[in-house]
Scaffold this motif. Structure first.
Motif, PDB file in Angstrom:
ATOM      1  N   ASN A 110       3.906   8.764  -7.611  1.00 38.61           N
ATOM      2  CA  ASN A 110       3.917   9.892  -6.681  1.00 38.61           C
ATOM      3  C   ASN A 110       3.414   9.517  -5.295  1.00 38.61           C
ATOM      4  O   ASN A 110       2.779  10.312  -4.610  1.00 38.61           O
ATOM      5  N   GLN A 111       3.670   8.291  -4.890  1.00 41.44           N
ATOM      6  CA  GLN A 111       3.351   7.882  -3.535  1.00 41.44           C
ATOM      7  C   GLN A 111       4.592   8.065  -2.657  1.00 41.44           C
ATOM      8  O   GLN A 111       5.717   7.907  -3.094  1.00 41.44           O
ATOM      9  N   SER A 112       4.392   8.388  -1.406  1.00 44.34           N
ATOM     10  CA  SER A 112       5.473   8.482  -0.433  1.00 44.34           C
ATOM     11  C   SER A 112       5.374   7.313   0.519  1.00 44.34           C
ATOM     12  O   SER A 112       4.270   6.991   1.000  1.00 44.34           O
ATOM     13  N   HIS A 113       6.521   6.672   0.795  1.00 43.62           N
ATOM     14  CA  HIS A 113       6.443   5.490   1.647  1.00 43.62           C
ATOM     15  C   HIS A 113       6.051   5.861   3.083  1.00 43.62           C
ATOM     16  O   HIS A 113       5.557   5.022   3.832  1.00 43.62           O
ATOM     17  N   GLN A 114       6.248   7.137   3.464  1.00 49.96           N
ATOM     18  CA  GLN A 114       5.821   7.538   4.796  1.00 49.96           C
ATOM     19  C   GLN A 114       4.297   7.558   4.919  1.00 49.96           C
ATOM     20  O   GLN A 114       3.762   7.470   6.020  1.00 49.96           O
ATOM     21  N   SER A 115       3.598   7.669   3.791  1.00 47.00           N
ATOM     22  CA  SER A 115       2.138   7.757   3.833  1.00 47.00           C
ATOM     23  C   SER A 115       1.464   6.399   3.697  1.00 47.00           C
ATOM     24  O   SER A 115       0.244   6.318   3.743  1.00 47.00           O
ATOM     25  N   LEU A 116       2.257   5.324   3.524  1.00 39.50           N
ATOM     26  CA  LEU A 116       1.686   3.998   3.342  1.00 39.50           C
ATOM     27  C   LEU A 116       2.174   3.042   4.418  1.00 39.50           C
ATOM     28  O   LEU A 116       3.234   3.248   5.020  1.00 39.50           O
ATOM     29  N   GLU A 117       1.390   2.010   4.637  1.00 39.61           N
ATOM     30  CA  GLU A 117       1.790   0.971   5.576  1.00 39.61           C
ATOM     31  C   GLU A 117       1.437  -0.393   5.007  1.00 39.61           C
ATOM     32  O   GLU A 117       0.526  -0.535   4.178  1.00 39.61           O
ATOM     33  N   CYS A 118       2.193  -1.400   5.421  1.00 40.80           N
ATOM     34  CA  CYS A 118       1.979  -2.775   4.987  1.00 40.80           C
ATOM     35  C   CYS A 118       1.009  -3.457   5.943  1.00 40.80           C
ATOM     36  O   CYS A 118       1.166  -3.364   7.165  1.00 40.80           O
ATOM     37  N   VAL A 119       0.033  -4.125   5.371  1.00 42.36           N
ATOM     38  CA  VAL A 119      -0.962  -4.832   6.172  1.00 42.36           C
ATOM     39  C   VAL A 119      -0.848  -6.322   5.859  1.00 42.36           C
ATOM     40  O   VAL A 119      -0.966  -6.726   4.700  1.00 42.36           O
TER      41      VAL A 119
END
Length: 602
Positions: free
Chosen positions: A97-106
């Motif tokens: 239930n994660q949204s890719h808009q709410s995550l970022e790659c570091v």
């Protein structure tokens, strides 16, 4: 005096004898322990760095949660693995239930060159996309950036965090989290009766051949049988019974055979024996594979579909409606769509088709250049639902010249494509049903006619079946519909057909009865995508300077996506409007002229 000395000597001898007996007992116990390991754990030497990749619990995952370096940092999900593909990173996380808009790659690069103090370089990019992968895991795709991160030297790591999240993870763990190379990894596993089928990259076996399984084993990692974490973990190994290309089949440990429903989530990997006869070494491959819920276990007494279809797609959202709706009218009852990293909103198109009653499901298949393995996986998945499974692409359409040309009845006033007055309905299902009772035929092969751009400069709005009408004269290659229950245990296939069980054969359909219209050489804007993605394992990417004369390539093309002169006029030897005329006569709306797949887009 002599008597006293004898007594002392007897006590010493008794003491020595006691020590010797205990030593013998310990040695004997150790030998028994080694025999136990040999029988149940695959007693062998291995590379220590790969053993940790077997464990699946959160505290023993490849990428344990890193500790925040500041009080403001939060970690709301666990990173398990990351795999380095040629153009992106695939990252497994434990929470759904994660949204890719709410995550970022570091992206972290720890520069340690020279004698200066190490410098940590940090770069941030948006997550490309995310998918639910199985019951407990999601996957995120991070772009492969050409920044300081990709320069030589230093320790390089990719991490995920919520957008705007502060702080970073522990430096001590960061340097041990290098991505796993896609060149060598076990990536998928599925139960099949008393065996497990493991899909592996990097075995370097001979293509299109069944290999000797003697030197291979499967290994099952630690995993609790209970949801609350109670219960003993286990580490077992079993022998392989078949090996071919990227697929290893092994017998199951007795503990899993006794409780197969409890095996979901168990980590699996493969090992192979190498070296010379005097010093053989068994090496475990890194693994992200778990026994999944897609494992084969059909409900008793359930009715099988007569005909199903499996395909693998990449960015075919614009083409799939025409393909599914047309072939459903020909009798296809169930669809398995293996989505190979599409980013064109194909999930919505598939969901809409399923909602409309076409019985379509999407399988997330992030593994690049694994079409053969994907088809084997689909054959297992579909076996207990379907009597027959067709394997063909979204630019390939079955056509029945005799059925469509003869016994034409008057047109129906109904706009429904299922009208009983339309000739040829359920022709494909009827074709395979004629062989369902056969005791010798397990595969039906149909030849393909390859169509060219047909003079067009842009994609035909009414669909490929209407727009492309000029083809090469001679048929080339074929597509197969198989009995999944009669495939060889190795699941060996070469995309176009499978290895069958002993005693079974294939049947070639006469071209006058059935043909596949393969809209292979489309307008350049569509066709050039083949330069950037080839899904088959043993087909060389077109940008590589190899096998230029192969039939997998378009004749005369080089290694760059540059439109040849007169592309729109090529591959045109015979004008063939049979399927176009048929569809326009029976399927087009008499008022608007729209075809069913066009109306669906309004």
């Amino acid at each position: 005096m002599d008597t006293e000395q004898k007594r002392k000597r007897k006590r010493v001898l008794t003491k020595h004898f006691h020590i010797s007996s205990r030593t013998i007992f310990l040695c004997f116990s150790f030998i028994i322990f080694l025999i136990f390991l040999s029988n149940y754990h695959g007693f062998f030497t291995h590379k220590p760095s790969t053993l940790s990749l077997l464990y699946s619990s959160a505290s023993n995952s490849v990428l344990d949660p890193l500790q925040p370096s500041t009080p403001t940092a939060t970690v709301s999900f666990t990173l398990q693995h990351q795999i380095l593909f040629p153009n992106h990173y695939l990252i497994f996380i434990t929470k759904k239930n994660q949204s890719h808009q709410s995550l970022e790659c570091v992206y972290y690069t720890l520069q340690t060159n020279g004698s200066t103090k190490p410098v940590l370089d940090v770069h941030v990019e948006p997550v490309q996309s995310m998918d639910f992968y199985d019951e407990s895991r999601s996957i995120a795709r991070c772009p492969f950036t050409q920044t300081n991160f990709s320069t030589s030297g230093g320790v390089k790591v990719v991490d995920l965090r919520r957008s705007g999240e502060m702080g970073r993870r522990s430096f001590g763990v960061l340097k041990n989290q290098k991505p796993q190379s896609w060149d060598r990894v076990a990536y998928e596993a599925i139960l099949d009766g008393d065996t497990v089928v493991v899909f592996v990259k990097g075995l370097n076996l001979r293509p299109h051949k069944i290999s000797d399984p003697t030197n291979f084993r499967c290994h099952f990692g630690l995993r609790s049988f209970h949801k609350d974490g109670a219960g003993a973990a286990f580490l077992l190994s079993t022998k392989a019974v078949s090996v071919a290309q990227e697929i290893v089949r092994c017998v199951l440990p007795q503990s899993i055979r006794n409780k197969p429903d409890k095996a979901f989530g168990v980590r699996v990997t493969v090992s192979n024996l190498s070296g010379n006869l005097r010093h053989q070494v068994r090496t475990l491959l890194p693994s992200v594979a778990r026994i999944g819920s897609g494992s084969v276990h059909r409900k008793k007494n359930s009715e099988k579909y007569e005909l199903c279809v499996c395909t693998m797609v990449w960015n075919q959202a614009s083409a799939i409606r025409e393909w599914v709706m047309y072939h459903s009218w020909l009798g296809v009852e169930r669809w398995f769509i293996y989505d190979n990293n599409s980013d064109d909103d194909i999930e919505k198109v598939i969901n809409d088709l399923d909602f409309e009653g076409y019985n379509v499901s999407r399988k997330v298949w992030p593994w690049i250049k694994t079409q053969e393995a994907g088809f084997s996986h689909c054959a297992l998945t579909a076996r207990d639902e379907c009597k027959w499974v067709g394997f063909f692409d979204v630019d390939e359409f079955f056509y029945f010249p005799n059925e469509f040309r003869h016994n034409h009845l008057a047109k129906s006033d109904s706009n429904s494509i299922s009208s009983s007055v339309v000739p040829g309905e359920n022709s494909l299902r009827s074709m395979v049903a004629n062989f369902s009772s056969s005791t010798s035929i397990a595969e039906i092969r149909t030849a393909c006619h390859s169509f060219g751009p047909s003079g067009l400069n842009s994609h035909p709005k009414k669909g490929v079946t209407i727009g492309y009408t000029c083809r090469l004269q001679s048929a080339e290659r074929h597509k197969s519909i198989v009995r999944p229950d009669l495939l060889d245990d190795s699941l060996l296939n070469v995309v176009h057909h499978f290895q069958l069980k002993d005693g079974f054969d294939y049947y070639n359909m006469p071209e006058g009865s059935a043909i596949v219209n393969h809209y292979k050489y489309q307008v350049w804007e569509s066709f050039k995508q083949k330069f950037f993605r080839r899904v088959a394992t043993y087909v060389v990417d077109w940008q590589e300077d190899q096998n230029k004369g192969s039939k997998d390539r378009a004749p005369g093309l080089g290694t760059e996506a540059i439109e040849p002169v007169n592309w729109r006029l090529r591959f045109c030897e015979v004008w063939d409007t049979g399927l176009k005329d048929y569809l326009l006569s029976y399927f087009a709306d008499p008022m608007t002229g729209l075809l069913p797949w066009e109306k669906s887009l309004l």
